[in-house]
Write a protein that holds these residues in place. Sequence first.
Motif, PDB file in Angstrom:
ATOM      1  N   ILE A  90      -9.163 -31.244   1.082  1.00 55.98           N
ATOM      2  CA  ILE A  90      -8.192 -31.393   2.169  1.00 55.98           C
ATOM      3  C   ILE A  90      -8.466 -30.300   3.195  1.00 55.98           C
ATOM      4  O   ILE A  90      -8.336 -29.114   2.915  1.00 55.98           O
ATOM      5  CB  ILE A  90      -6.746 -31.284   1.650  1.00 55.98           C
ATOM      6  N   LYS A  91      -8.846 -30.723   4.394  1.00 55.68           N
ATOM      7  CA  LYS A  91      -9.265 -29.777   5.427  1.00 55.68           C
ATOM      8  C   LYS A  91      -8.240 -29.733   6.555  1.00 55.68           C
ATOM      9  O   LYS A  91      -7.814 -30.770   7.059  1.00 55.68           O
ATOM     10  CB  LYS A  91     -10.639 -30.170   5.966  1.00 55.68           C
ATOM     11  N   LEU A 116     -10.038 -24.232   8.823  1.00 53.18           N
ATOM     12  CA  LEU A 116     -10.772 -23.661   9.941  1.00 53.18           C
ATOM     13  C   LEU A 116      -9.726 -23.049  10.863  1.00 53.18           C
ATOM     14  O   LEU A 116      -8.862 -23.755  11.388  1.00 53.18           O
ATOM     15  CB  LEU A 116     -11.573 -24.721  10.696  1.00 53.18           C
ATOM     16  N   GLY A 117      -9.782 -21.733  11.043  1.00 51.49           N
ATOM     17  CA  GLY A 117      -8.864 -21.037  11.922  1.00 51.49           C
ATOM     18  C   GLY A 117      -9.529 -20.752  13.259  1.00 51.49           C
ATOM     19  O   GLY A 117     -10.663 -20.275  13.305  1.00 51.49           O
ATOM     20  N   VAL A 118      -8.824 -21.034  14.339  1.00 53.31           N
ATOM     21  CA  VAL A 118      -9.374 -20.918  15.691  1.00 53.31           C
ATOM     22  C   VAL A 118      -8.517 -19.966  16.519  1.00 53.31           C
ATOM     23  O   VAL A 118      -7.288 -19.971  16.417  1.00 53.31           O
ATOM     24  CB  VAL A 118      -9.405 -22.305  16.370  1.00 53.31           C
ATOM     25  N   ASP A 119      -9.162 -19.156  17.348  1.00 57.02           N
ATOM     26  CA  ASP A 119      -8.421 -18.278  18.246  1.00 57.02           C
ATOM     27  C   ASP A 119      -9.268 -17.969  19.468  1.00 57.02           C
ATOM     28  O   ASP A 119     -10.506 -18.056  19.423  1.00 57.02           O
ATOM     29  CB  ASP A 119      -8.030 -16.980  17.539  1.00 57.02           C
ATOM     30  N   VAL A 120      -8.583 -17.594  20.572  1.00 61.47           N
ATOM     31  CA  VAL A 120      -9.299 -17.250  21.805  1.00 61.47           C
ATOM     32  C   VAL A 120      -9.696 -15.786  21.835  1.00 61.47           C
ATOM     33  O   VAL A 120     -10.547 -15.386  22.630  1.00 61.47           O
ATOM     34  CB  VAL A 120      -8.453 -17.576  23.061  1.00 61.47           C
ATOM     35  N   GLU A 121      -9.075 -14.967  20.978  1.00 64.92           N
ATOM     36  CA  GLU A 121      -9.308 -13.527  21.007  1.00 64.92           C
ATOM     37  C   GLU A 121     -10.275 -13.082  19.907  1.00 64.92           C
ATOM     38  O   GLU A 121     -10.022 -13.313  18.728  1.00 64.92           O
ATOM     39  CB  GLU A 121      -7.985 -12.765  20.843  1.00 64.92           C
ATOM     40  N   GLU A 141     -13.025 -20.235   1.491  1.00 61.87           N
ATOM     41  CA  GLU A 141     -11.937 -21.199   1.649  1.00 61.87           C
ATOM     42  C   GLU A 141     -11.461 -21.291   3.099  1.00 61.87           C
ATOM     43  O   GLU A 141     -10.905 -22.300   3.502  1.00 61.87           O
ATOM     44  CB  GLU A 141     -10.739 -20.785   0.771  1.00 61.87           C
ATOM     45  N   ILE A 142     -11.663 -20.216   3.851  1.00 61.24           N
ATOM     46  CA  ILE A 142     -11.187 -20.148   5.234  1.00 61.24           C
ATOM     47  C   ILE A 142     -12.354 -19.782   6.141  1.00 61.24           C
ATOM     48  O   ILE A 142     -13.008 -18.749   5.942  1.00 61.24           O
ATOM     49  CB  ILE A 142     -10.064 -19.100   5.382  1.00 61.24           C
ATOM     50  N   GLN A 143     -12.632 -20.622   7.115  1.00 56.67           N
ATOM     51  CA  GLN A 143     -13.653 -20.363   8.122  1.00 56.67           C
ATOM     52  C   GLN A 143     -12.953 -20.045   9.442  1.00 56.67           C
ATOM     53  O   GLN A 143     -11.823 -20.493   9.686  1.00 56.67           O
ATOM     54  CB  GLN A 143     -14.587 -21.565   8.289  1.00 56.67           C
ATOM     55  N   LEU A 144     -13.632 -19.297  10.302  1.00 55.22           N
ATOM     56  CA  LEU A 144     -13.050 -18.907  11.588  1.00 55.22           C
ATOM     57  C   LEU A 144     -14.007 -19.276  12.718  1.00 55.22           C
ATOM     58  O   LEU A 144     -15.221 -19.211  12.563  1.00 55.22           O
ATOM     59  CB  LEU A 144     -12.762 -17.405  11.599  1.00 55.22           C
ATOM     60  N   ARG A 145     -13.421 -19.646  13.863  1.00 53.70           N
ATOM     61  CA  ARG A 145     -14.239 -20.073  14.999  1.00 53.70           C
ATOM     62  C   ARG A 145     -13.538 -19.661  16.290  1.00 53.70           C
ATOM     63  O   ARG A 145     -12.311 -19.767  16.393  1.00 53.70           O
ATOM     64  CB  ARG A 145     -14.439 -21.589  14.953  1.00 53.70           C
ATOM     65  N   LYS A 146     -14.299 -19.214  17.266  1.00 50.41           N
ATOM     66  CA  LYS A 146     -13.709 -18.768  18.530  1.00 50.41           C
ATOM     67  C   LYS A 146     -13.609 -19.906  19.537  1.00 50.41           C
ATOM     68  O   LYS A 146     -14.561 -20.678  19.718  1.00 50.41           O
ATOM     69  CB  LYS A 146     -14.512 -17.616  19.135  1.00 50.41           C
ATOM     70  N   GLN A 147     -12.439 -20.006  20.177  1.00 47.27           N
ATOM     71  CA  GLN A 147     -12.262 -20.905  21.314  1.00 47.27           C
ATOM     72  C   GLN A 147     -12.676 -20.127  22.564  1.00 47.27           C
ATOM     73  O   GLN A 147     -12.023 -19.159  22.947  1.00 47.27           O
ATOM     74  CB  GLN A 147     -10.805 -21.351  21.415  1.00 47.27           C
TER      75      GLN A 147
END
Length: 281
Positions: A90-91, A116-121, A141-147
Motif C-alpha cells: 500500500i503506497k 513517498l514524502g514530498v516537500d518544496v524545502e 519504508e519512506i522515500q523523500l522527493r523534492k518539489q
Amino acid sequence: DFEALKAAKPELVEFLYLNKYGKESLDFSNPTAVKVLNQALLKEQYGIDFWDFPEPFLCPPIPSRADYIHHLADLLATENSGKVPTGKEIKCLDIGTGANCIYPILGNRAYRWSFLGVDVEEESLIAAGNIVDFNDSLKGEIQLRKQENKHNVFHGIIERGEFFHASICNPPFHDSAESARKANARKRKGLSKESKNKSERNFSGAAHELWCKGGEKQFLRTMIQESKGYSKNVMWFTSLVSKASSLEAVENYWKMVKVAESRVIEMKRGNKKTRIIAWKF
C-alpha cells in the motif's frame, strides 16, 4: 498515560504540572514541552527512537495526525471489502511532508504502508531524512522527493507509471504571514489560560508550512485541478480542510474536474473540529 510516557521519555517530567483539578497535565503553551511530549508518544506508542528537527519547523499534535491516518485507513477499506489494507504494497503520497515527517511515520508504524514524502524545502527534506535514517524501522519504508516548483502540487512529482493508493496533505491554511501570526496569537491565548507559561508561540511552523498566496482555498483549487491529470496514478486524493467556509469552493472545484466520487469526513478532537476531503476519478 503519563506514567508510561515518562518511562519512555524521562525528560517529560520537567514539563508536567498539576492543573486546577489536581491532575497531572502538560504546559501546552510551551513548544518545547509539546515536542518532548510528541517524542514520548512516538517512542512509547510507535517505537520511534529518534524524532527531532530544527526550529522553526512545525511541531504537530500527534493525536490529530493519527486521526487522519486512521480515517484514511477506513477509506481504503471501502476498496478492500471492508478490511483495512496493510503492508508495504500500500503506497501513499504525502504532499508537504515537512521536517517532522509525521504522516509517513504514523502510517508506516500503524499499518506498515510505504510512503513517498514530498516537500518544496531542501532543509525540511534533510531533517525528515535524518529521522528516517536514525530509525531502523523506517529505513526503506519512506522515500523523500523534492518539489522543485512551489506553485505545483502533483506536477513534477508523480513519475510515469507510479501508482499510489492515496495522497494526503495538510495544506498551508493562511493567506499571509500576518493572518498566520494572528491565528497563532489566538491559539496561544487559549492554551495559556491554565498555564503559567506565556510562551511566544506554540507548534511554531516555517512560512511555507503556514501560509501561501490565496491561502487554503487557492491551494486546494490547484491540488484538485492538477489531480485530474493523475487520475490513473492515484486512487484516492485526500486533504485536510481547516475552514468550513472552504467546502463550498471545494464542491465547485470537484464539479469543474468531474470527479467520480467525493467525500467530506469530519474529525473532532476536544473543541477543535476539522475535516478531510477525499475524491477519486
